[in-house]
Design a protein around this motif. Structure first.
Motif, short mmCIF file in Angstrom:
data_model
loop_
_atom_site.label_atom_id
_atom_site.label_comp_id
_atom_site.label_asym_id
_atom_site.label_seq_id
_atom_site.Cartn_x
_atom_site.Cartn_y
_atom_site.Cartn_z
N GLY A 79 49.02 -18.20 -108.74
CA GLY A 79 48.23 -18.84 -107.69
C GLY A 79 47.19 -17.91 -107.09
O GLY A 79 47.07 -16.74 -107.47
N GLU A 80 46.42 -18.44 -106.14
CA GLU A 80 45.40 -17.64 -105.47
C GLU A 80 46.02 -16.78 -104.38
O GLU A 80 46.93 -17.21 -103.66
CB GLU A 80 44.33 -18.56 -104.86
N VAL A 81 45.50 -15.56 -104.26
CA VAL A 81 46.01 -14.60 -103.28
C VAL A 81 44.85 -14.14 -102.40
O VAL A 81 43.82 -13.69 -102.91
CB VAL A 81 46.66 -13.38 -103.99
N GLU A 82 45.05 -14.26 -101.08
CA GLU A 82 44.04 -13.82 -100.12
C GLU A 82 44.30 -12.38 -99.73
O GLU A 82 45.41 -12.03 -99.32
CB GLU A 82 44.07 -14.70 -98.87
N LEU A 83 43.27 -11.54 -99.86
CA LEU A 83 43.41 -10.12 -99.55
C LEU A 83 42.34 -9.68 -98.55
O LEU A 83 41.35 -10.38 -98.34
CB LEU A 83 43.27 -9.27 -100.82
N ARG A 84 42.58 -8.50 -97.95
CA ARG A 84 41.58 -7.85 -97.12
C ARG A 84 41.30 -6.49 -97.76
O ARG A 84 42.13 -5.58 -97.70
CB ARG A 84 42.07 -7.65 -95.68
N VAL A 85 40.16 -6.36 -98.41
CA VAL A 85 39.84 -5.12 -99.12
C VAL A 85 39.25 -4.11 -98.14
O VAL A 85 38.20 -4.37 -97.54
CB VAL A 85 38.84 -5.37 -100.26
N PRO A 86 39.91 -2.98 -97.92
CA PRO A 86 39.39 -2.00 -96.95
C PRO A 86 38.08 -1.38 -97.41
O PRO A 86 37.82 -1.24 -98.61
CB PRO A 86 40.51 -0.95 -96.88
N SER A 112 37.33 -4.26 -93.18
CA SER A 112 37.72 -4.79 -94.48
C SER A 112 36.89 -6.02 -94.82
O SER A 112 36.23 -6.60 -93.95
CB SER A 112 39.21 -5.14 -94.50
N THR A 113 36.95 -6.38 -96.07
CA THR A 113 36.23 -7.56 -96.56
C THR A 113 37.22 -8.55 -97.15
O THR A 113 38.07 -8.16 -97.96
CB THR A 113 35.22 -7.15 -97.66
N PRO A 114 37.16 -9.83 -96.75
CA PRO A 114 38.08 -10.81 -97.34
C PRO A 114 37.77 -11.06 -98.81
O PRO A 114 36.61 -11.06 -99.21
CB PRO A 114 37.85 -12.06 -96.49
N LYS A 115 38.80 -11.26 -99.60
CA LYS A 115 38.60 -11.51 -101.02
C LYS A 115 39.75 -12.37 -101.54
O LYS A 115 40.91 -12.12 -101.21
CB LYS A 115 38.54 -10.19 -101.79
N THR A 116 39.43 -13.35 -102.34
CA THR A 116 40.43 -14.20 -102.97
C THR A 116 40.48 -13.88 -104.45
O THR A 116 39.46 -13.92 -105.13
CB THR A 116 40.10 -15.70 -102.78
N VAL A 117 41.67 -13.53 -104.96
CA VAL A 117 41.83 -13.27 -106.38
C VAL A 117 42.79 -14.30 -106.96
O VAL A 117 43.73 -14.75 -106.29
CB VAL A 117 42.35 -11.84 -106.65
N THR A 118 42.53 -14.69 -108.18
CA THR A 118 43.37 -15.67 -108.86
C THR A 118 44.36 -14.95 -109.77
O THR A 118 43.97 -14.11 -110.58
CB THR A 118 42.50 -16.63 -109.69
N THR A 119 45.63 -15.26 -109.61
CA THR A 119 46.67 -14.70 -110.47
C THR A 119 47.35 -15.85 -111.20
O THR A 119 47.09 -17.02 -110.94
CB THR A 119 47.72 -13.92 -109.65
#
Length: 422
Positions: free
Chosen positions: A89-96, A79-86
């Motif tokens: 607040g900011e949400v840290e994800l792991r995009v497969p 996976s690749t780490p990705k931060t999205v802004t909502t």
């Protein structure tokens, strides 16, 4: 995290009960609902992450660790780490990721860094070429929302950091095809001036197209020296070798390409050659000339093309000597694609992908007249270059018939690409 009871309809009453549970839990634990570490932020993170994993399972056709995935031809690849802004607040994800590189998530689309309503609408309208004043009027009319032009500017400024990361991201060491071209836009700094925007699109060894970079050059028109700087930047970002580079007939550009990648095959865009040729000819002769040129660039072999060009020169050199001279000067960069089969010819004989991108640029900037500054211009162009449109042809994505093309590339460039094919 508490959830709505199983089997209960997610109606107004159920959502109210769930919200009360969430607030009570936040008070009991002494934490905020939103922001970093907030309960609601954590819930959004969990929902988005689960959505990405579900999408990957549907894409592959089997669940994680399932026996059905063995020998399926594609599998998970970390996976690749990705931060999205909502809006909470900011949400840290792991995009497969998948090994074939074909996974296109919908839950959190590629290149998307914001997942909110108002900001998303503002950025979408800005990408379509609307000014801050026009966006303000549109929001007031359609959504009955009063948003200042300063707020709209701040929202669009939030993409600047993403744009900088995108422009400086590492590239693959080898690209099969590189398409380069420039478009002119009007920018006002101290005064309004025509500024060239240099664009490079790459096709990697998996057949994926991507916009590799865009650069706003100084006024004075497109120049080979400026291109040399842009190509050097691509090399510094990791692009060590390009098999085929397709460009227009700009004087000095082939030398700049070979100075950057000495082994690259330089291919002059056939569409540019035809267009430039017609500039020298009277409109009444265009039909006959374009038919003769089509016979040349659709020839089965280089030898056949040379024979047809000799006849073309005999027919028209006395009438349009400059047109024939331009063909002779470009011949060495025109003929390389004739050695390839039809599948590969379609990819390299024209910069159609960039022509399509330039057309979108023109549509977005046409009614603006000019941009107030460099950053405003680049923000709009960046949004257009990275946008993906549902059920429409996109600039990025898989090249049709890639397996046949890859076989041809391997025959011609085997030693240079063998270690990079996966």
């Amino acid at each position: 995290m508490s959830a709505v009871p199983a089997g209960e309809a997610v109606g107004e009453t159920a959502m109210k009960d769930w919200a009360e549970l969430l607030v009570a839990q936040a008070r009991a634990e002494g934490v905020e609902l939103t922001g970093d570490g907030g309960l609601l932020t954590g819930l959004v993170r969990q929902v988005l992450q689960i959505g990405l994993e579900v999408e990957m399972s549907e894409h592959l056709g089997y669940e994680r660790h399932a026996v059905a995935g063995r020998g399926s031809g594609n599998s998970r690849n970390g996976s690749t780490p990705k931060t999205v802004t909502t809006e909470i607040g900011e949400v840290e994800l792991r995009v497969p990721r998948d090994r074939a590189g074909t996974f296109e998530p919908v839950t959190v689309p590629k290149h998307r860094r914001r997942l909110d309503g108002l900001s998303g609408n503002v950025i979408s309208l800005y990408a379509k070429g609307l000014t801050t004043g026009e966006i303000q009027d549109h929001l007031a009319e359609i959504y009955d929302t009063s948003v200042s032009r300063e707020t709209i500017s701040k929202i669009t400024d939030e993409i600047v950091a993403d744009m900088a990361v995108w422009q400086n991201r590492p590239l693959d060491p080898v690209y099969a095809v590189l398409l380069i071209d420039a478009i002119v836009v009007k920018v006002r700094d101290s005064q309004v001036a025509n500024r060239p925007v240099y664009v490079a699109i790459g096709v990697d060894l998996q057949g994926e197209r991507d916009v590799l970079g865009m650069w706003l050059g100084p006024s004075g028109g497109e120049g080979a020296k400026q291109w040399a700087t842009m190509l050097t930047e691509l090399r510094n970002r990791g692009l060590a070798d390009a098999l085929i580079v397709c460009c227009d007939g700009l004087k000095g550009l082939p030398s700049a390409i070979r100075a950057t990648w000495p082994e690259a095959t330089v291919q002059t865009c056939v569409v540019h050659m035809v267009r430039n040729s017609l500039r020298y000819a009277s409109r009444k002769h265009w039909g006959a000339i374009t038919k003769a040129m089509r016979d040349i660039y659709t020839s089965a072999t280089v030898e056949a093309a040379q024979t047809r060009f000799a006849q073309f020169a005999d027919d028209w050199e006395d009438t349009y000597p400059a047109m024939i001279r331009s063909w002779r000067q470009s011949w060495d960069e025109f003929v390389p694609f004739l050695e390839f089969p039809a599948e590969l010819r379609r990819v390299v004989y024209t910069t159609n992908a960039i022509e399509s991108l330039n057309a979108r640029f023109r549509r977005a900037v046409r009614h603006r007249g000019h941009f107030p500054n460099e950053q405003a211009a680049m923000k709009v162009l960046y949004l257009i270059a990275t946008a993906r449109r549902k059920n429409r042809t996109n600039l990025t994505g898989k090249t049709n018939g890639w397996k046949a093309i890859l076989n041809t590339l391997t025959v011609h460039y085997g030693d240079r690409i063998a270690a990079y094919i996966r």
